[in-house]
Design a protein around this motif. Structure first.
Motif, PDB file in Angstrom:
ATOM      1  N   LYS A   1     -12.284   0.224   7.668  1.00  0.00           N
ATOM      2  CA  LYS A   1     -13.698  -0.104   7.015  1.00  0.00           C
ATOM      3  C   LYS A   1     -13.510   0.024   5.642  1.00  0.00           C
ATOM      4  N   LYS A   2     -12.424   0.181   5.244  1.00  0.00           N
ATOM      5  CA  LYS A   2     -11.734   0.374   3.287  1.00  0.00           C
ATOM      6  C   LYS A   2     -11.516  -1.054   3.365  1.00  0.00           C
ATOM      7  N   ASN A   3     -10.905  -2.096   4.692  1.00  0.00           N
ATOM      8  CA  ASN A   3      -9.993  -2.811   4.009  1.00  0.00           C
ATOM      9  C   ASN A   3     -10.439  -4.401   3.648  1.00  0.00           C
ATOM     10  N   PRO A   4     -10.611  -4.253   2.442  1.00  0.00           N
ATOM     11  CA  PRO A   4     -11.347  -5.402   1.313  1.00  0.00           C
ATOM     12  C   PRO A   4     -11.520  -6.881   2.201  1.00  0.00           C
ATOM     13  N   ASP A   5     -10.981  -6.745   2.848  1.00  0.00           N
ATOM     14  CA  ASP A   5     -10.529  -8.633   3.273  1.00  0.00           C
ATOM     15  C   ASP A   5     -10.837  -8.628   5.167  1.00  0.00           C
ATOM     16  N   GLN A   6     -11.633  -8.404   5.764  1.00  0.00           N
ATOM     17  CA  GLN A   6     -11.858  -8.644   7.168  1.00  0.00           C
ATOM     18  C   GLN A   6     -10.986  -9.385   7.294  1.00  0.00           C
ATOM     19  N   THR A   7     -10.955 -10.931   6.554  1.00  0.00           N
ATOM     20  CA  THR A   7     -10.982 -12.508   7.520  1.00  0.00           C
ATOM     21  C   THR A   7      -9.148 -11.943   7.549  1.00  0.00           C
ATOM     22  N   LYS A   8      -8.313 -11.273   7.022  1.00  0.00           N
ATOM     23  CA  LYS A   8      -6.941 -11.810   7.023  1.00  0.00           C
ATOM     24  C   LYS A   8      -6.187 -10.528   8.301  1.00  0.00           C
ATOM     25  N   ASP A   9      -5.082 -11.409   7.862  1.00  0.00           N
ATOM     26  CA  ASP A   9      -4.544 -10.905   9.496  1.00  0.00           C
ATOM     27  C   ASP A   9      -4.127  -8.825   9.098  1.00  0.00           C
ATOM     28  N   SER A  10      -4.421  -7.842   9.787  1.00  0.00           N
ATOM     29  CA  SER A  10      -4.534  -6.432   9.033  1.00  0.00           C
ATOM     30  C   SER A  10      -3.491  -5.754   9.084  1.00  0.00           C
ATOM     31  N   SER A  11      -2.034  -7.354   9.465  1.00  0.00           N
ATOM     32  CA  SER A  11      -1.056  -6.567   9.115  1.00  0.00           C
ATOM     33  C   SER A  11      -1.223  -6.252   7.656  1.00  0.00           C
ATOM     34  N   VAL A  12      -1.464  -7.483   6.439  1.00  0.00           N
ATOM     35  CA  VAL A  12      -1.530  -7.032   5.524  1.00  0.00           C
ATOM     36  C   VAL A  12      -1.715  -6.058   5.156  1.00  0.00           C
ATOM     37  N   TRP A  13      -3.016  -5.798   5.211  1.00  0.00           N
ATOM     38  CA  TRP A  13      -3.617  -4.234   4.871  1.00  0.00           C
ATOM     39  C   TRP A  13      -2.429  -3.271   5.845  1.00  0.00           C
TER      40      TRP A  13
ATOM     41  N   ILE B   1       7.451  -6.362   0.070  1.00  0.00           N
ATOM     42  CA  ILE B   1       6.807  -6.957  -0.920  1.00  0.00           C
ATOM     43  C   ILE B   1       6.692  -8.310  -0.656  1.00  0.00           C
ATOM     44  N   SER B   2       8.078  -8.976  -0.556  1.00  0.00           N
ATOM     45  CA  SER B   2       8.293 -10.117  -0.267  1.00  0.00           C
ATOM     46  C   SER B   2       7.534 -11.061   0.576  1.00  0.00           C
ATOM     47  N   TRP B   3       6.988 -10.255   1.970  1.00  0.00           N
ATOM     48  CA  TRP B   3       6.394 -10.934   3.082  1.00  0.00           C
ATOM     49  C   TRP B   3       4.955 -10.605   2.205  1.00  0.00           C
ATOM     50  N   LEU B   4       5.097  -9.765   2.374  1.00  0.00           N
ATOM     51  CA  LEU B   4       3.417  -9.621   1.389  1.00  0.00           C
ATOM     52  C   LEU B   4       3.158 -11.061   0.504  1.00  0.00           C
ATOM     53  N   LYS B   5       3.525 -11.496   0.022  1.00  0.00           N
ATOM     54  CA  LYS B   5       3.371 -12.256  -1.279  1.00  0.00           C
ATOM     55  C   LYS B   5       3.742 -13.386  -0.401  1.00  0.00           C
ATOM     56  N   ALA B   6       3.717 -13.474   0.289  1.00  0.00           N
ATOM     57  CA  ALA B   6       3.691 -15.222   0.864  1.00  0.00           C
ATOM     58  C   ALA B   6       2.553 -15.162   1.556  1.00  0.00           C
ATOM     59  N   LYS B   7       2.132 -13.656   2.746  1.00  0.00           N
ATOM     60  CA  LYS B   7       0.325 -13.982   3.440  1.00  0.00           C
ATOM     61  C   LYS B   7      -0.122 -13.439   2.388  1.00  0.00           C
ATOM     62  N   ALA B   8      -0.342 -12.511   1.666  1.00  0.00           N
ATOM     63  CA  ALA B   8      -1.712 -12.331   0.230  1.00  0.00           C
ATOM     64  C   ALA B   8      -2.231 -13.310  -0.096  1.00  0.00           C
ATOM     65  N   GLY B   9      -0.862 -13.708  -0.732  1.00  0.00           N
ATOM     66  CA  GLY B   9      -1.814 -14.371  -2.281  1.00  0.00           C
ATOM     67  C   GLY B   9      -2.020 -14.173  -3.613  1.00  0.00           C
ATOM     68  N   SER B  10      -3.528 -14.829  -3.281  1.00  0.00           N
ATOM     69  CA  SER B  10      -3.774 -13.761  -4.746  1.00  0.00           C
ATOM     70  C   SER B  10      -4.564 -12.493  -4.291  1.00  0.00           C
ATOM     71  N   SER B  11      -4.341 -12.724  -3.177  1.00  0.00           N
ATOM     72  CA  SER B  11      -6.005 -11.449  -2.973  1.00  0.00           C
ATOM     73  C   SER B  11      -4.760 -10.409  -2.987  1.00  0.00           C
ATOM     74  N   LEU B  12      -3.503 -10.137  -3.385  1.00  0.00           N
ATOM     75  CA  LEU B  12      -2.576  -9.248  -3.409  1.00  0.00           C
ATOM     76  C   LEU B  12      -3.339  -7.820  -4.273  1.00  0.00           C
ATOM     77  N   ASP B  13      -3.687  -8.019  -5.222  1.00  0.00           N
ATOM     78  CA  ASP B  13      -3.834  -7.570  -6.298  1.00  0.00           C
ATOM     79  C   ASP B  13      -5.476  -6.771  -5.804  1.00  0.00           C
ATOM     80  N   GLN B  14      -6.473  -7.272  -4.826  1.00  0.00           N
ATOM     81  CA  GLN B  14      -7.120  -6.968  -4.581  1.00  0.00           C
ATOM     82  C   GLN B  14      -6.735  -5.642  -3.315  1.00  0.00           C
TER      83      GLN B  14
END
Length: 827
Positions: free
Chosen positions: A754-766, A794-807
């Motif tokens: 429910k708290k996942n800020p971006d439901q469209t992205k791969d759930s692995s990022v969250w 963190i290296s994987w997150l930067k590649a996958k989440a991009g600019s939305s990582l802060d969110q």
């Protein structure tokens, strides 16, 4: 030498004969990173006949023993350091490898035969961390004290503690086939808690930078500061302490990582006969250089490398890590460590895992590339590992590894885990040395009693680092620290340059390290030959190549030379030189033996080729007949701690379960035994000592004594939550959506979704963001264990989440009610 019986016992249980050793008194003087130790052994013969008391005991291999004396009826006899030749005369000393009738032993033996009192102290030639003290012809009712003195460097722990250990436990060393039985296999052992002598220890610490605190693994008096600026302190063990475990003291100084130089003046004697030979080590000034190399931090760990993990699976690995209730078994801790290592490896490297005992096996026929599939396969096999391989044959798997070609552009890094009990230490170290050009070797001694000669010698020969895991140390912390070192880019072309006043020349007494690591202390000794002006300055420069860049660490120091009563630095330098010569490629040549003898005899520091001997020729009435031999018992970690930690009432023997992949051979016939030995068949002497635990020959048939069931198991401590979380991480650093993860995080899957800020992205990022936040908010004290795998995440997150990582990070902090700084994620 008569063959020891192949009795189905675990350890030797000391006889009920009176033990002449009554107590040990130790005084420790620590100045900075050097300890000067005086240990006095107090004996009393309570029997009706004269006795010869023999005490075999452990000592750190870096210890420089420089004095041995005996006191009888108020008279002190100073021992002489004498040469040992290649063999010894007495049959019952034949376990001292390659020794015959020697000067020291001849003196001792003849004194005993003539009815005089005699004292002998020597180092075991097969291992520099085992010593024997003989007190011969002690008359009925008489007391005697023998005092040995030694100095040693003290290691620095990762948390900044200066560590001093007085070892008590000397586990039986496994003896490979066709090798002389190790002296440790014949040494009497008694259960923990039944040591018949006490230990009194007082320690004084001095540090110019102040002492923050002192900790001990045993009960002590409160720490007492002896001056106002807290640069000196003392502490003592509680009265009546039983010497049944290693005593460990940790001193925390206010400043420890500061490079330093200590210069000690050459000796000058008022007695011309004792004046050191001109140009010798003792006649010239000696410098001890403590340096902490520093170089630019790498942008990230390299993904190149071949990592080979070699794990002890001998029976002794089923002993607990320490004597605390519910302590984890050594093999269990090793398995948990291997999983952490596997999770921390970088993508693109290669790896393999070897298990060894009486035989050995590898997970893969050759090193495999590190991928999700190969990691999962290896983790599964690690979890199925058991300590069921019998003995401790380290040499054979090493030879197999070295006979296999390495991979281009993937430097080989060897990690070896063992409780360190082998009788062929020299051969193992020689094998590592022979292959030192094509790999680095990192070694880990597990539990009390691990051989310091083996663990330190292998790491030194393989240009790696060594660690000892004792007490409540977590193996994982020390091993992951070493992995970080192995991932550092290689530092090449290490050299030392000097700038000294005219007429003064620096001659190295120890090698400049061939490999250096960030934050690791190194010590180098040098003789300053020539006349040194006290007002002059000197300079040394450690230089090396890092990523094709020449770096220099320079230290300028005053040549202020103070004359000292105890030439501590000279003795440490002599020990370092002796060790270098003994471990060199030509150590058995006549030229090297001559250099070892000269250094030992001139400095007064014992070596494998020398021994201390003292004779009391003023015995009022020479004794008649040979004395009765009494072997001093020692605490044992085996039998009474293995397989659950509880002391079993009777012995149980059974064949261990065999690995499906294990080849037939010595390991297939190995028996595991618990508790005190039972009577064996007529083929074995009832009074003969029982063979060592690991890897002895197959047991002979037991008498008709009833074999009870195996001892009850004791539950071990539960796996930490962060270890459970790490076990679920993928090879690329990510975490998949998994109900078990949310159970560890303390939230429901529905709430997280429910708290996942971006439901469209791969759930692995969250999921991965939540895992990293939880590690920082809940397990920061263990960060050293998960720092590398966090970097992958963190290296994987930067590649996958991009600019939305802060969110994702803001939402994760809100959900887990934490406040982890976004900078952790590089934001």
């Amino acid at each position: 030498m008569p063959q020891l019986p192949s009795c189905c016992g675990l350890i030797v249980i000391g006889s009920k004969q009176p033990v002449p050793l009554k107590g040990i008194t130790v005084d420790v003087q620590v100045k900075g990173f050097v300890a000067d130790v005086s240990a006095t052994l107090k004996y009393k013969n309570e029997e009706e006949k004269a006795v010869e008391a023999i005490f075999v005991f452990p000592m750190d291999e870096d210890s420089a023993v420089y004095s041995f004396e005996a006191t009888i009826e108020g008279k002190t006899i100073i021992a002489d350091l004498q040469e040992k030749e290649q063999a010894q005369s007495l049959e019952d000393r034949s376990h001292w490898k390659n020794a015959t009738d020697s000067n020291a032993h001849k003196t001792y033996d003849e004194a005993i035969k003539q009815g005089h009192q005699a004292f002998l102290l020597e180092e075991c030639e097969s291992s520099a961390d085992v010593f024997s003290c003989n007190v011969g012809n002690l008359p009925p009712g008489q007391e005697a004290e023998v005092t040995l003195k030694y100095v040693r460097e003290l290691p620095l722990e990762a948390d900044g503690a200066v560590r001093f250990v007085l070892p008590a436990v000397l586990n039986p060393r496994y003896t490979p086939k066709d090798q002389p039985i190790s002296v440790t296999a014949t040494r009497p052992q008694v259960p923990i808690g039944e040591i018949p002598y006490t230990l009194s220890l007082s320690a004084h610490f001095q540090s110019a930078y102040g002492i923050a605190k002192i900790e001990c693994n045993c009960a002590t008096s409160p720490v007492e500061y002896t001056n106002e600026d807290k640069t000196a302190a003392k502490v003592s063990l509680s009265e009546g302490h039983k010497f049944e475990r290693d005593v460990e003291l940790l001193a925390y100084y206010s400043e420890v990582n500061k490079p330093s130089v200590t210069v000690e003046a050459g000796l000058v004697s008022s007695d011309a006969a004792k004046e050191p030979k001109s140009g010798s080590l003792m006649s010239e000034s000696v410098a001890m250089l403590n340096f902490y190399p520093s170089f630019p931090a790498a942008e990230g760990p390299t993904n190149r490398g071949e990592f080979i993990f070699v794990v002890d699976r001998s029976g002794s690995m089923e002993c607990p890590m320490n004597s605390e209730p519910n302590a984890p078994m050594r093999i269990q801790s090793a398995k948990e460590t291997l999983v952490l290592l596997l999770k921390s490896l970088p993508l693109g490297c290669y790896f393999n895992i070897f298990g060894f005992g009486s035989n050995f096996e590898s997970f893969f026929t050759e090193s495999k590339e590190y991928t999700q599939q190969s990691m999962e396969e290896a983790v599964k096999m690690v979890n199925e590992m058991e300590a069921n391989f019998g003995g401790t044959e380290i040499l054979r798997p090493l030879k197999k590894i070295y006979d296999t070609s390495g991979r281009p552009d993937h430097p080989r890094q060897l990690f070896l885990f063992t409780d360190g009990e082998v009788g062929n230490t020299k051969e193992v170290i020689d094998e590592v040395q022979k292959n030192s050009n094509n790999h680095r070797c990192f070694t880990f001694g597990i539990g009390e009693g691990a051989s310091t000669s083996l663990i330190k010698g292998m790491a030194r020969a393989g240009s790696g680092i060594s660690e000892f895991i004792t007490g409540k140390d977590r193996m994982q912390t020390k091993v992951l620290r070493a992995l970080k070192c192995s991932l550092q880019p290689t530092v090449n072309n290490v050299s030392l340059a000097w700038s000294l006043p005219s007429g003064v020349e620096a001659i190295l007494l120890s090698k400049v390290p061939s490999a250096i690591f960030q934050g690791q202390k190194s010590i180098v000794y040098a003789k300053l030959q020539g006349k040194v002006e006290t007002e002059a300055d000197g300079e040394f420069c450690l230089q090396y190549t890092f990523k094709d860049e020449l770096l220099k660490n320079t230290i300028r120091f005053p040549l202020k030379i103070e004359k000292v009563e105890r030439p501590t630095i000279h003795r440490l330098a002599a020990k370092s030189l002796i060790s270098e010569l003994e471990c060199g490629k030509d150590s058995r040549s006549e030229e090297m033996k001559k250099r070892i003898l000269e250094t030992s005899l001139q400095s007064g520091v014992i070596s494998a080729l020398t021994a201390f001997v003292a004779v009391n020729k003023d015995t009022k009435t020479p004794l008649e007949g040979p004395p009765v031999r009494r072997d001093i018992p020692a605490p044992s970690n085996y039998g009474f701690m293995c397989s659950g930690g509880a002391r079993p009432v009777a012995m149980a023997c059974r064949r261990p379960p065999q690995s499906k992949k294990m080849a037939t051979g010595a390991g297939a016939n190995h028996w595991r035994c618990f508790g005190p030995p039972m009577k064996c068949s007529a083929n074995a002497s009832k009074s003969a000592p029982v063979a060592a635990y690991d890897g002895m020959p197959p047991p002979i048939v037991m008498q008709s004594a009833v074999i009870p069931a195996a001892p009850p198991s004791v539950p071990v401590e539960e796996t930490p939550s962060f270890v459970k979380l790490i076990s679920l991480q993928n090879a690329d650093g990510s975490w998949n959506l998994n109900p078990e993860i949310f159970s560890i995080l303390g939230i429901s899957e529905q709430e997280a979704s429910k708290k996942n800020p971006d439901q469209t992205k791969d759930s692995s990022v969250w999921t991965t963001v939540l895992a990293v936040i939880w590690l920082h908010s809940s397990c920061l004290d263990q960060r050293e264990e998960w720092e590398l795998l966090e970097g992958k995440a963190i290296s994987w997150l930067k590649a996958k989440a991009g600019s939305s990582l802060d969110q994702f990070v803001r939402a994760g902090n809100e959900l887990l009610k934490s406040s982890v700084d976004p900078k952790v994620f590089g934001l």
